[in-house]
Enzyme design. Sequence first.
Site, PDB file in Angstrom:
ATOM      1  N   ARG A 316     -15.601 123.422  -9.330  1.00 31.24           N
ATOM      2  CA  ARG A 316     -16.824 124.115  -9.102  1.00 31.24           C
ATOM      3  C   ARG A 316     -16.700 125.595  -9.352  1.00 31.24           C
ATOM      4  NH1 ARG A 316     -21.268 122.112  -6.426  1.00 31.24           N
ATOM      5  NH2 ARG A 316     -19.950 120.329  -5.371  1.00 31.24           N
ATOM      6  N   TYR A 357     -28.742 115.799  -4.299  1.00 30.86           N
ATOM      7  CA  TYR A 357     -28.046 116.334  -2.908  1.00 30.86           C
ATOM      8  C   TYR A 357     -29.232 117.383  -2.628  1.00 30.86           C
ATOM      9  CZ  TYR A 357     -23.784 114.940  -6.018  1.00 30.86           C
ATOM     10  OH  TYR A 357     -23.184 114.532  -6.778  1.00 30.86           O
ATOM     11  N   CYS A 384     -40.894 111.693 -15.582  1.00 29.21           N
ATOM     12  CA  CYS A 384     -41.913 110.794 -14.891  1.00 29.21           C
ATOM     13  C   CYS A 384     -41.382 110.587 -13.581  1.00 29.21           C
ATOM     14  CB  CYS A 384     -42.563 109.759 -15.702  1.00 29.21           C
ATOM     15  SG  CYS A 384     -43.347 110.435 -17.084  1.00 29.21           S
ATOM     16  N   GLU A 385     -41.185 111.338 -12.704  1.00 31.44           N
ATOM     17  CA  GLU A 385     -40.806 111.237 -11.323  1.00 31.44           C
ATOM     18  C   GLU A 385     -41.188 112.438 -10.409  1.00 31.44           C
ATOM     19  OE1 GLU A 385     -37.636 108.844 -11.218  1.00 31.44           O
ATOM     20  OE2 GLU A 385     -36.963 109.326  -9.397  1.00 31.44           O
TER      21      GLU A 385
HETATM   22  N1  LLP Z   1     -10.303 116.874  -6.806  1.00 30.12           N
HETATM   23  C1  LLP Z   1     -10.728 115.718  -6.492  1.00 30.12           C
HETATM   24  C2  LLP Z   1      -9.929 114.541  -5.992  1.00 30.12           C
HETATM   25  C3  LLP Z   1     -12.193 115.508  -6.512  1.00 30.12           C
HETATM   26  O1  LLP Z   1     -12.650 114.567  -6.136  1.00 30.12           O
HETATM   27  C4  LLP Z   1     -12.977 116.690  -6.587  1.00 30.12           C
HETATM   28  C5  LLP Z   1     -14.486 116.756  -6.594  1.00 30.12           C
HETATM   29  C6  LLP Z   1     -12.202 118.035  -7.178  1.00 30.12           C
HETATM   30  C7  LLP Z   1     -10.803 118.184  -6.979  1.00 30.12           C
HETATM   31  C8  LLP Z   1     -13.207 119.136  -7.351  1.00 30.12           C
HETATM   32  O2  LLP Z   1     -13.819 119.534  -6.290  1.00 30.12           O
HETATM   33  P1  LLP Z   1     -14.631 121.125  -6.429  1.00 30.12           P
HETATM   34  O3  LLP Z   1     -13.585 122.025  -6.649  1.00 30.12           O
HETATM   35  O4  LLP Z   1     -15.568 120.999  -7.721  1.00 30.12           O
HETATM   36  O5  LLP Z   1     -15.387 121.286  -5.143  1.00 30.12           O
HETATM   37  N2  LLP Z   1     -21.141 115.809  -8.068  1.00 30.12           N
HETATM   38  C9  LLP Z   1     -21.141 116.829  -6.758  1.00 30.12           C
HETATM   39  C10 LLP Z   1     -19.621 117.183  -6.388  1.00 30.12           C
HETATM   40  C11 LLP Z   1     -18.614 116.071  -6.427  1.00 30.12           C
HETATM   41  C12 LLP Z   1     -17.339 116.443  -6.318  1.00 30.12           C
HETATM   42  C13 LLP Z   1     -16.308 115.487  -6.566  1.00 30.12           C
HETATM   43  N3  LLP Z   1     -15.140 115.654  -6.466  1.00 30.12           N
HETATM   44  C14 LLP Z   1     -22.106 117.938  -6.674  1.00 30.12           C
HETATM   45  O6  LLP Z   1     -22.578 118.051  -7.812  1.00 30.12           O
HETATM   46  O7  LLP Z   1     -22.113 118.896  -5.818  1.00 30.12           O
END
Ligand code: LLP
Length: 464
Positions: A316, A357, A384-385
């Site tokens: 992210r 979320y 449609c939600e």
């Molecule tokens: N490494 C692993 C093993 C992970 O599971 C994740 C994210 C990352 C790195 C990267 O994390 P970040 O730096 O992006 O926080 N769909 C959700 C976020 C799910 C994150 C899953 N794992 C959302 O939209 O907030």
Amino acid sequence: MVSTPVAAASGRQYLPALSENPSPNQYLLPLTARLKGQNLEIGGCELPELVERFGTPLYVLDEETLRQACRQYREAFVQHYPAESLVIYASKAWNCMAVCAIVGSEGLGIDVVSGGELHTALQAGLKPDTMYFHGNNKSVEELQLAVEVGCTIVVDNWLELKTLVELSSANAERPVRIMLRLTPGIECHTHDYIRTGHLDSKFGFDPEQLDDLFRYISQQPELNCIGLHAHIGSQIFELQPHQDLTGVMVQWLKKAAAYGLPVTELDIGGGLGIRYTESDDPPSIEAWVQVICQGIIAACEQQQVTLPKLIAEPGRSLIGSACVTAYRVGSQKTVPNIRTYITVDGGMSDNPRPITYQSVYRALIANKMNAPLTQTVRVAGKHCESGDVVIQEAELPETASGDILVVMATGAYNYSMASNYNRIPRPAAVLVNNGEASLILQRETYQDLIRQDCLPERLLPAGG
Ligand code: LLP
């Protein structure tokens, strides 16, 4: 007309950084966002022109912001960590060939979690020696592919470990590089669905099993266990949990040495948050890296362990703030004494985060940047939600149908989580840089939507 920085001209709160070394994750707009008259410009491209050319909804990805974030991670490690380090992009945030190619060209490795992500990264030209394959239920085919390709496999459970022994037993002269994923039992404050480091998680081994694991692995010549991995969650603003994690991981490392295993890498995961609203206040990329490096160095000194190769896998915070989504405003509805709804031509299929979320976003009207904010409205999607709301309360200027509504900070987990709900084609994505716009994802067509449909002959209309 000369471009002027948004900060100076609009006085709005959604300002890109103009300081010397801005951390992209701390701003709502990409670093190149500027005002050009009434228009928002990103990467030297005015939004109204982009949507005229590429249509809406449109993901607009700013190359400079993404590259800056990559460089800040890399430079911070070089500055704060005296031993080897590697930053790998958690490509689940946005996996497509162009994004893989950009992060690869900045010297980052890549974290993939499926055969599909692995394939995309390979097609983009990334090298397997900096690829790390995650996942708590990799299929035999995925493991086979990973072994053939020669990437590092981050093993999540015993079934996977044993499957890998079987798959690689024919090939003991080229042992499979593995890491072990462990759940460190560290709590952090984020949405429940995106917490992974606490013990009650579907991911990873319980550290209680480390002795059994190390004993088992030390008897498997096909497996080359080079490292240990943990990831505690996502969209985290506190630094303490990651600092705590460093101490825990170094203890694990010390244990591996006792079994004579060549474990020399620690992968600390990702998780640094980004700013979605004015009240979000994430630490900078540099601050996050510094805390981790200092934590590892201190723990290694204290426990007399050689500094490991240190890996971080942000997603992210590398790409989230580099992208905006541009929509066209359509219908509006005012419910007297309650609120006004403004509808855009996308929604939960291109950004499922609000409905999944309860994520909060901010928006602006890209063709009315100087207009005063006069109303608080609900920005609804076209699906449609009833829950398909992009923004519950958006402060906007007077807005008309045809205006361009831009939602900020949509680079992470938007395109990658997009769907075809209601059979809506996925949007196009365009990469902007220095006044040039290049298509990186084509807009899906209706034909694309039925590409996988099969209509058995007996279902054809009679006489058809
Ligand atoms: N490494 C692993 C093993 C992970 O599971 C994740 C994210 C990352 C790195 C990267 O994390 P970040 O730096 O992006 O926080 N769909 C959700 C976020 C799910 C994150 C899953 N794992 C959302 O939209 O907030």
